[in-house]
Design an enzyme around this catalytic site. Structure first.
Site, mmCIF file in Angstrom:
data_model
loop_
_atom_site.group_PDB
_atom_site.id
_atom_site.type_symbol
_atom_site.label_atom_id
_atom_site.label_comp_id
_atom_site.label_asym_id
_atom_site.label_seq_id
_atom_site.Cartn_x
_atom_site.Cartn_y
_atom_site.Cartn_z
ATOM 1 N N ASP A 240 0.882 -1.403 -0.103
ATOM 2 C CA ASP A 240 0.082 0.026 0.178
ATOM 3 C C ASP A 240 0.944 1.119 0.189
ATOM 4 O OD1 ASP A 240 -3.102 -1.050 1.372
ATOM 5 O OD2 ASP A 240 -1.354 -2.351 1.716
ATOM 6 N N ASP B 220 -6.566 -1.610 -3.067
ATOM 7 C CA ASP B 220 -7.903 -2.064 -2.520
ATOM 8 C C ASP B 220 -7.912 -3.648 -2.397
ATOM 9 O OD1 ASP B 220 -10.665 -1.366 -1.972
ATOM 10 O OD2 ASP B 220 -11.098 -2.755 -3.504
ATOM 11 N N THR C 45 -6.605 -4.922 0.889
ATOM 12 C CA THR C 45 -5.380 -4.896 1.732
ATOM 13 C C THR C 45 -5.731 -6.259 2.563
ATOM 14 O OG1 THR C 45 -4.908 -2.705 1.624
ATOM 15 C CG2 THR C 45 -3.735 -4.011 3.188
ATOM 16 N N THR D 181 -20.456 -7.030 0.522
ATOM 17 C CA THR D 181 -19.398 -7.182 1.183
ATOM 18 C C THR D 181 -19.284 -8.536 1.765
ATOM 19 O OG1 THR D 181 -18.028 -6.227 2.928
ATOM 20 C CG2 THR D 181 -20.105 -5.989 3.395
#
Ligand code: AMP
Ligand code: MG
Ligand code: MG
Length: 320
Positions: A61, A128, A130, A204
């Site tokens: 990241d 995106d 992680t 999700t």
């Protein structure tokens, strides 16, 4: 178009094309950095969350954001840029150039020709997915670079670093890069329609709640898919594997949604919050998408899902 010309003042090429060309190029280089760190296995995980929740940040990241923002600030000094990661020191002596000749060869629309660099905001999610990356679930990982003109998305790039990537294979063409620019179309993938007579909704996997589940079930979906990553779920909609990505919770940030919204809109989709209102992508707004999100393959699918969401779910978001 030569790389050298990218850095010259006053070249006869609309800034939005030079910028998206650069975003495509640097997203691929960021993807290479992300692959290298994963294959070396030195992820350098730290926790960003203060309240004990799992919100990891890795060396990938950090390094990916450093590259993306160092290049953009060097080549586009008047841009506003919002990156997910805090306290990333930029590289002042960067010498590389990464561009897409394909984007530079596009013929701009009159609207695109008028855009000034200072009217653009770039939303950067350098990695995106992680959490999944730390588990080695690399298919969920994307690099997201969204570009807003004034307050609305006008272009975006989604790069998948691990698409057809094989550990140890030096093939630099590994990975896949999806892009779109308002009025000019899209590339890097084939937009497909989701199956008729079905309703497949993606939600999700890592941030489920009573409300997210209630919202998903209210749609009358024939199939609910639990999938990780905002970019990865947006890609399900782009490629017709889902009719909609629905997130009835705060948590998503504008760097998660700007690039997906730009690309989905260009293929004819519609993106709003849970109440049906568009998000503002000006750099001055708080990054949190506090009213959740509906990313639908078509406006008809969007309207149908919006109409089915129960009032008590919508009420949760009204004053946010
Ligand atoms: P998910 O759909 O859970 O994989 O999340 C997609 C993106 O939104 C990731 O970048 C997450 O970090 C972010 N996100 C979604 N919900 C939350 C939440 N409740 N807390 C923190 N981040 C979230
Ligand atoms: Mg994200
Ligand atoms: Mg991220």
């Amino acid at each position: 178009m030569s790389v050298y010309m990218m850095n010259k003042e006053g070249i006869d090429m609309p800034v939005i094309l030079r910028l998206i060309s650069s975003c495509v190029g640097i997203s691929k280089e960021a993807g290479k950095i992300i692959r290298d760190i994963m294959y070396k296995g030195e992820l350098g995980v730290i926790q960003k969350g203060t309240g004990g929740e799992n919100d990891p940040q890795t060396e990938a990241d950090r390094q990916a954001q450093k590259l993306i923002i160092s290049v953009l600030t060097r080549d586009f000094p008047k841009l506003k840029i919002v990156g997910e990661e805090d306290d990333i020191k930029l590289e002042p002596n960067l010498t590389g150039n990464w561009i897409s000749e394909e984007i530079l060869s596009l013929k701009p629309t009159p609207e695109l020709e008028t855009i000034k660099e200072e009217e653009l905001t770039v939303w950067v999610d350098p990695l995106d997915g992680t959490t999944e990356f730390t588990w080695g679930a690399v298919d969920h990982v994307t690099v997201l670079i969204g570009v807003a003109y004034k307050d609305r998305p006008i272009g975006g790039v989604i790069h998948q670093p691990f698409y057809k990537a094989i550990k140890g294979d030096p093939n630099l063409s590994a990975g896949r890069t999806l892009w779109a620019i308002r009025g000019l179309g899209y590339g890097g993938f084939e937009a497909k329609s989701p199956p008729e007579n079905e309703l497949i909704i993606a939600g999700t996997k890592s941030h489920k709640s009573v409300t997210t589940q209630k919202a998903l079930e209210s749609t009358g979906a024939t199939t609910l898919i639990s999938h990780s990553g905002a970019g990865a779920k947006a890609m399900l909609v782009l490629e017709g594997k889902a009719h909609c990505y629905l997130h009835a919770s705060p948590g998503l940030k504008r760097w998660d949604t700007c690039a997906p919204e730009a690309i989905l809109t260009e293929i004819g989709g519609k993106v709003t919050d849970i109440l049906g209102d568009p998000y503002n992508y000006a750099a001055s707004v708080h990054p949190m998408c506090s009213r959740g999100a509906i990313l639908a393959h078509t406006p008809t699918i969007h309207a149908s899902i919006l109409s089915k969401l129960p009032d008590d779910v919508k009420d949760i978001f009204r004053n946010k």
